[in-house]
Design a protein around this motif. Structure first.
Motif, mmCIF file in Angstrom:
data_model
loop_
_atom_site.group_PDB
_atom_site.id
_atom_site.type_symbol
_atom_site.label_atom_id
_atom_site.label_comp_id
_atom_site.label_asym_id
_atom_site.label_seq_id
_atom_site.Cartn_x
_atom_site.Cartn_y
_atom_site.Cartn_z
ATOM 1 N N SER A 141 0.859 -1.186 0.000
ATOM 2 C CA SER A 141 0.000 0.000 0.000
ATOM 3 C C SER A 141 0.891 1.230 0.000
ATOM 4 O O SER A 141 2.103 1.115 -0.143
ATOM 5 N N GLU A 142 0.277 2.363 0.193
ATOM 6 C CA GLU A 142 1.029 3.615 0.222
ATOM 7 C C GLU A 142 2.160 3.553 1.265
ATOM 8 O O GLU A 142 3.253 4.053 1.036
ATOM 9 N N HIS A 143 1.866 2.935 2.408
ATOM 10 C CA HIS A 143 2.866 2.909 3.481
ATOM 11 C C HIS A 143 3.634 1.596 3.547
ATOM 12 O O HIS A 143 4.664 1.530 4.192
ATOM 13 N N VAL A 144 3.069 0.539 2.956
ATOM 14 C CA VAL A 144 3.655 -0.787 3.115
ATOM 15 C C VAL A 144 4.337 -1.244 1.827
ATOM 16 O O VAL A 144 3.707 -1.261 0.768
ATOM 17 N N SER A 145 5.623 -1.607 1.919
ATOM 18 C CA SER A 145 6.323 -2.202 0.776
ATOM 19 C C SER A 145 6.585 -3.668 1.099
ATOM 20 O O SER A 145 6.686 -4.034 2.266
ATOM 21 N N VAL A 146 6.703 -4.475 0.051
ATOM 22 C CA VAL A 146 7.075 -5.869 0.256
ATOM 23 C C VAL A 146 8.402 -6.115 -0.446
ATOM 24 O O VAL A 146 8.567 -5.764 -1.611
ATOM 25 N N ALA A 147 9.365 -6.701 0.288
ATOM 26 C CA ALA A 147 10.667 -7.016 -0.305
ATOM 27 C C ALA A 147 10.735 -8.517 -0.518
ATOM 28 O O ALA A 147 10.655 -9.290 0.423
ATOM 29 N N LEU A 148 10.835 -8.935 -1.776
ATOM 30 C CA LEU A 148 10.923 -10.362 -2.080
ATOM 31 C C LEU A 148 12.380 -10.773 -2.133
ATOM 32 O O LEU A 148 13.207 -10.102 -2.751
ATOM 33 N N THR A 149 12.700 -11.902 -1.488
ATOM 34 C CA THR A 149 14.076 -12.393 -1.544
ATOM 35 C C THR A 149 14.303 -13.028 -2.901
ATOM 36 O O THR A 149 13.434 -13.685 -3.446
ATOM 37 N N ARG A 150 15.481 -12.816 -3.414
ATOM 38 C CA ARG A 150 15.835 -13.409 -4.708
ATOM 39 C C ARG A 150 17.176 -14.106 -4.591
ATOM 40 O O ARG A 150 17.918 -13.852 -3.651
ATOM 41 N N LYS A 151 17.469 -14.968 -5.571
ATOM 42 C CA LYS A 151 18.725 -15.714 -5.549
ATOM 43 C C LYS A 151 18.897 -16.326 -4.174
ATOM 44 O O LYS A 151 19.868 -16.049 -3.453
ATOM 45 N N GLY A 152 17.903 -17.113 -3.753
ATOM 46 C CA GLY A 152 17.928 -17.582 -2.389
ATOM 47 C C GLY A 152 17.507 -16.430 -1.503
ATOM 48 O O GLY A 152 16.389 -15.949 -1.605
ATOM 49 N N VAL A 153 18.410 -15.923 -0.682
ATOM 50 C CA VAL A 153 18.035 -14.812 0.182
ATOM 51 C C VAL A 153 19.035 -13.665 0.093
ATOM 52 O O VAL A 153 18.912 -12.685 0.800
ATOM 53 N N SER A 154 20.012 -13.795 -0.797
ATOM 54 C CA SER A 154 21.102 -12.825 -0.774
ATOM 55 C C SER A 154 20.713 -11.474 -1.369
ATOM 56 O O SER A 154 21.313 -10.463 -1.063
ATOM 57 N N GLU A 155 19.700 -11.459 -2.210
ATOM 58 C CA GLU A 155 19.279 -10.184 -2.785
ATOM 59 C C GLU A 155 17.807 -9.969 -2.494
ATOM 60 O O GLU A 155 17.050 -10.918 -2.413
ATOM 61 N N ILE A 156 17.405 -8.704 -2.374
ATOM 62 C CA ILE A 156 15.990 -8.456 -2.204
ATOM 63 C C ILE A 156 15.495 -7.455 -3.233
ATOM 64 O O ILE A 156 16.231 -6.595 -3.705
ATOM 65 N N GLU A 157 14.233 -7.628 -3.586
ATOM 66 C CA GLU A 157 13.625 -6.793 -4.610
ATOM 67 C C GLU A 157 12.422 -6.110 -3.973
ATOM 68 O O GLU A 157 11.501 -6.779 -3.497
ATOM 69 N N LEU A 158 12.444 -4.790 -3.938
ATOM 70 C CA LEU A 158 11.428 -4.048 -3.200
ATOM 71 C C LEU A 158 10.235 -3.699 -4.094
ATOM 72 O O LEU A 158 10.414 -3.188 -5.191
ATOM 73 N N TYR A 159 9.041 -4.003 -3.608
ATOM 74 C CA TYR A 159 7.839 -3.689 -4.367
ATOM 75 C C TYR A 159 6.997 -2.629 -3.660
ATOM 76 O O TYR A 159 6.623 -2.785 -2.504
ATOM 77 N N THR A 160 6.702 -1.543 -4.378
ATOM 78 C CA THR A 160 5.727 -0.553 -3.941
ATOM 79 C C THR A 160 4.574 -0.661 -4.938
ATOM 80 O O THR A 160 4.685 -1.400 -5.915
ATOM 81 N N PRO A 161 3.475 0.070 -4.719
ATOM 82 C CA PRO A 161 2.373 -0.018 -5.696
ATOM 83 C C PRO A 161 2.852 0.261 -7.127
ATOM 84 O O PRO A 161 2.394 -0.375 -8.073
ATOM 85 N N GLN A 162 3.813 1.199 -7.267
ATOM 86 C CA GLN A 162 4.309 1.523 -8.615
ATOM 87 C C GLN A 162 4.943 0.306 -9.277
ATOM 88 O O GLN A 162 4.683 0.012 -10.439
ATOM 89 N N GLU A 163 5.809 -0.394 -8.509
ATOM 90 C CA GLU A 163 6.499 -1.549 -9.102
ATOM 91 C C GLU A 163 5.509 -2.645 -9.492
ATOM 92 O O GLU A 163 5.672 -3.293 -10.504
ATOM 93 N N ILE A 164 4.504 -2.863 -8.659
ATOM 94 C CA ILE A 164 3.514 -3.896 -8.988
ATOM 95 C C ILE A 164 2.769 -3.500 -10.251
ATOM 96 O O ILE A 164 2.511 -4.321 -11.125
ATOM 97 N N HIS A 165 2.478 -2.223 -10.341
ATOM 98 C CA HIS A 165 1.796 -1.770 -11.555
ATOM 99 C C HIS A 165 2.679 -1.968 -12.777
ATOM 100 O O HIS A 165 2.230 -2.466 -13.797
ATOM 101 N N GLU A 166 3.961 -1.608 -12.632
ATOM 102 C CA GLU A 166 4.860 -1.757 -13.785
ATOM 103 C C GLU A 166 4.999 -3.207 -14.206
ATOM 104 O O GLU A 166 5.039 -3.528 -15.385
ATOM 105 N N LYS A 167 5.086 -4.097 -13.210
ATOM 106 C CA LYS A 167 5.349 -5.488 -13.548
ATOM 107 C C LYS A 167 4.092 -6.225 -14.006
ATOM 108 O O LYS A 167 4.137 -7.026 -14.938
ATOM 109 N N TYR A 168 2.971 -5.987 -13.354
ATOM 110 C CA TYR A 168 1.770 -6.760 -13.669
ATOM 111 C C TYR A 168 0.632 -5.917 -14.253
ATOM 112 O O TYR A 168 -0.351 -6.461 -14.748
ATOM 113 N N GLY A 169 0.752 -4.594 -14.127
ATOM 114 C CA GLY A 169 -0.357 -3.759 -14.542
ATOM 115 C C GLY A 169 -1.537 -3.902 -13.595
ATOM 116 O O GLY A 169 -2.690 -3.720 -13.990
#
Length: 882
Positions: A141-169
């Motif tokens: 949401s506006e205040h809540v981001s979700v960080a998904l672990t990638r490559k196991g757990v060594s990298e994280i990818e941060l999702y805000t509403p903008q990123e979700i929109h860009e990736k999935y529409g």
DNA sequence: TCGATCACGC
DNA sequence: CCAACACGTGATCGAA
């Protein structure tokens, strides 16, 4: 400003467990999930600087979702004990850090986090959720981001509403609708049959939600899709409900209670010591007592700079064992200038500039003394590199490069900085950090360089005991000591020896090609009605599909495909196609094999000196670069002629080549114990004909060439682990037909089927598969919820033991062959390895011996319950050795 | 400089 | 018709 971080404990621990090799302490306690969790945690603390932090865990057996759907998570195999035993350790870890952890009987971590993010959201707190589970994206949401672990757990990818929109529409809440439609096999959420991510996204972009899609079924395009939706209205609704994270769990925890103001280094370092996390110990800050008595942990790094003047004083420091690193300027050690040598032992670290080193007699003698044990990073590189300076290194007793590769073959080409980070306390900068990259690459000043190299030597010294322990844990000491390490010295000889190239022959072939290509270019322009860049798939596509209106049979991400298999199907439509195919073929010969190869001919030796990479492939095969001598053309006569340019380096000598016949299928027969396959090889039959006979149920005489070709493709598929889709593409048949072929194959070779089922099960249980010589490949995706990732991991589980064991066998044969040559005092030299083939140069008077010896050694490299077979041939050039 | 496409081998 | 083609290396194009 406050920042609230919520960690999905089960999800992160799971990801860590499957991403890292199964490490354990000397007491036998498994620690890989704990290590991965810790790495992630340190990263989060450092980068996100949370003011409040909490970890949620699943608890209890009865999750409230079970009452809604009995099969929920039914497809999931149970947690392996190696992982479950680590959960108490992770709790201990969190206690050491004073981080709040929370679980609630009957609820999943998701629901706890869902509820707490709602509370945080209401108070407009900046909140980040750390998880490996994409479902959680619905919480964004506006205040809540979700960080998904990638490559196991060594990298994280941060999702805000903008990123979700860009990736999935989509809006975050629509992630629930996405799951409702496509399902999730890891949680056994059914979804709507026949609907995957693509279709689901299309539907949601059009209608917005599951409910809206179901209300508008009549408008949905596609008859089959409409039918599927109509028949599965209940499933869709239920799936959506299952995918919805509860945000009203009875959590009795106030967000305010999760405050975090940094951790106390003392309990944390105690815990790390218990876990034997040696490399992490140096990363944590232990509060220094005011009197300075805590200095022991912060011993500054220092090393000795060796010079002409002071070198005599250090002669006695050249001990055994000792870590050795040779710094070179450039990747290709056949050419790279030497910069200096780093040396390290328990109480000494030294840097010797190359100008000093090469004149330091005591050092050169120490290097060449086999009794002085050296620990190195890539001993082949050192051995070949120093041979170009007419010096020698002997006594390499441990190679951290090879050891690290064996422990984790999926991390290809381990670098010293990553090895140091995993196994040592000393931090090593990456070469890119020290030298810069690309056009900006520059050898740094001596002070920077010397410290960098000293760090490398120190890191090797510290890593060896840790690596030895882990190799012992995985029972890989023999694989390293008796296979990879001796092989690296054999490869060193082959690389330094090189292969003579007849450059006049290449020039002549190049001129012929130029003429043919010029003619073809004219012809293609004429047929196309204008000039264009034939090498550009984009421009070619415009000509073929726009101007000439040929049908588009296959598309790539960027436009219609123009690959050879597509063009072959288009050939009947237009004469330009054949010309293009020939142009491509000849163009490849010219650029890669004439020009590319010519560039690699060494000016002094008139030879090509390839680099065999021994730590690149996930299966255990070698690879070859600069030039790649493992993909010299052979299938097409025109390309095969390139091999005429590979000649013996001595007058009157011959090229001799020997290749294993069907080594992978023989290995499959051995490990699967399939009676039918064993029988075929024991009778010495043509395996493709035999397969055709059995699969089509006909006699040997009745096997047509089509049947044999199809049987061959099936065998190919078995060996390479391709899918039914892959087979259908190879044979140009439908997927169903390909599936039928595979089914019939498994009916006949039921032992193979049984083995393949077992190996996949085993991979799911262990998280890895092994070869006959205990080479290991981890398969982190084997339990993925993503169909493609999982299928791929399953095919890998079946393929790697076969291809990897074949790699083991030829590596053994190479070691035996080199021993035999030396023992018999032969002048013949081993030059090349091409996966199942060895190439030698042989003086005339040794031809008879070698024709017999080479296949004998290859066939007896490893004893299986079917015979191994090698065919040998020779001639004046590599082309003629056929 | 880098991803995408294509092509060569086993 | 969910999507997808084992393991590699290298050349070329064209968008950043």
């Amino acid at each position: 400003m406050s920042h609230f971080v919520l960690i999905d404990g089960n999800s992160v621990a799971n990801r860590a467990f499957y991403a890292l090799p199964l490490l354990s302490t000397s007491a036998g306690l498994h620690t890989n999930a704990v290590l991965g969790f810790t790495t992630m945690l340190l990263k989060v603390l450092e980068e996100m600087k949370p003011t409040h932090i909490m970890v949620a865990f699943d608890a209890g057996k009865v999750v409230f979702r079970h009452s809604e759907y009995a099969e929920y998570k039914g497809g999931r195999s149970k947690t392996p004990p190696e992982l479950s035993e680590q959960f108490p350790l992770i709790r201990e870890l969190l206690d050491a850090f004073s981080i709040k952890r929370f679980e609630l009987e009957g609820y999943e971590a998701d629901d706890i986090i869902g509820t707490l993010t709602k509370q945080a959201d209401e108070q407009a707190w900046k909140t980040t959720v750390i998880t490996g589970d994409k479902d959680m994206l619905q919480l964004v949401s506006e205040h809540v981001s979700v960080a998904l672990t990638r490559k196991g757990v060594s990298e994280i990818e941060l999702y805000t509403p903008q990123e979700i929109h860009e990736k999935y529409g989509l809006k975050p809440l629509q992630i629930i609708d996405l799951k409702g439609l496509m399902g999730d096999s890891s949680d056994n959420i059914p979804g709507v049959p026949g609907v995957g991510e693509k279709t689901a996204l299309k539907l949601l972009h059009e209608y917005g939600s599951v409910e809206q899609v179901l209300e508008n079924i009549d408008k949905v395009s596609g008859k089959k899709l409409q039918e599927n939706l109509r028949e599965n209205v209940d499933k869709a609704n239920m799936s959506k409900a299952l995918a919805t994270i509860l945000r009203e769990a009875p959590v009795e925890l106030d967000v305010q209670d999760t405050g975090f103001e940094g951790y106390d280094g003392v309990p944390v370092s105690e815990f790390f010591k218990k876990m034997e996390f040696k490399s992490l110990l140096s990363k944590i800050k232990v509060a220094q007592p005011a009197d300075g008595s805590g200095q022991a942990d912060a011993k500054p790094f220092s090393f000795e700079m060796i010079s002409e003047e002071n070198k005599v004083a250090y002669e006695s420091k050249l001990t055994s064992p000792m870590a050795l690193y040779i710094e070179m300027d450039g990747e290709n050690y056949h050419h790279a200038p030497f910069l200096g040598i780093g040396l390290a032992a328990e109480d000494t670290v030294m840097f010797v500039p190359w100008d000093v080193a090469k004149e330091w007699k005591v050092l050169c003698e120490w290097l060449a003394d086999p009794a002085k044990e050296k620990w190195v990073f890539d001993g082949k590189r050192d051995t070949v590199g120093i041979a170009w300076h007419d010096l020698a290194i002997k006594g390499i007793s441990f190679d951290v490069y090879l050891a690290s590769y064996l422990l984790n073959a999926t991390e290809s080409n381990p670098t010293l900085d990553s090895i140091a980070a995993q196994y040592a306390q000393t931090r090593v900068l990456s070469d890119e950090e020290v030298y810069g990259k690309g056009a900006k690459r520059l050898v740094p000043e001596m002070d920077v360089l010397s410290e960098h190299v000293a760090h490398k030597a120190a890191a090797i010294w510290q890593s060896v005991p840790v690596l030895r322990e882990q190799l012992a844990e995985n029972e890989m000491e023999k694989l390293l000591g008796e296979l990879e390490a001796p092989l690296s010295m054999v490869l060193a000889l082959m690389e330094k020896q090189g292969v003579k190239v007849n450059s006049e022959r290449l020039v002549q072939m190049g001129e012929d090609l130029d003429k043919k290509l010029a003619g073809l270019t004219d012809q293609i322009y004429e047929l196309a009605g204008g000039a264009f860049n034939i090498n550009s798939p984009k421009q070619l596509g415009e000509i073929l599909f726009d101007r000439l209106s040929l049908p588009v049979l296959k598309k790539t991400k960027t436009g219609p495909s123009t690959s050879a298999d597509v063009l072959e199907k288009l050939a009947p439509y237009h004469p330009i196609i054949d010309a293009i195919l020939t142009f491509r073929q000849l163009g490849k010969l010219r650029s890669t094999y004439i020009e590319g190869l010519t560039k690699e001919i060494h000016t002094k030796t008139s030879k090509v000196h390839t680099l065999y990479n021994q730590a690149t492939t996930a299966t255990g095969r070698l690879s070859s670069t600069d030039p790649n001598l493992q993909n010299i053309p052979i299938r097409m006569e025109e390309g095969r002629k390139i091999r005429e340019a590979f000649i013996p380096s001595e007058d009157g000598w011959y090229m001799l080549a020997a290749d294993y016949s069907q080594i992978e299928l023989r290995i499959l027969a051995h490990i699967s114990q399939d009676e039918n396959l064993i029988d075929a090889f024991q009778k010495g039959m043509d395996i493709h004909t035999r397969t055709a006979m059995d699969v089509f149920g006909v006699s040997e005489e009745e096997v047509t060439s089509l049947m044999r070709r199809q049987a061959k493709a099936v065998n190919f598929g078995i060996v390479y682990g391709i899918s039914d889709y892959g087979l259908s593409q190879n044979l140009n048949i439908t997927r169903k037909e390909a599936g039928d072929f595979i089914e019939r194959y498994f009916d006949v070779f039921s032992g193979v089927k049984r083995w393949m089922d077992e190996i996949v099960q085993q991979a799911k249980a262990d998280g890895y598969v092994t070869t006959l010589l205990n080479r290991r490949r981890y398969l982190p995706d084997i339990r993925s919820s993503n169909f493609n990732l999982r299928s791929f991991a399953e095919r890998t589980a079946m393929n790697t033991p076969i291809q990897g064991t074949a790699a083991d066998v030829i590596k053994l044969a190479m070691i035996c062959m080199q021993e035999a040559i030396e023992e018999k005092g032969l002048a013949s030299r081993m030059l090349l390895q091409v996966h199942d083939e060895l190439v030698f140069e042989v003086p005339e008077n040794e031809l008879e011996v070698m024709r017999k010896l080479v296949p004998e050694v290859m066939e007896s490299a490893l004893s299986l319950n079917v015979p191994l077979k090698a065919d040998v041939s020779d001639g004046r050039t590599w082309y003629d050795a056929k």
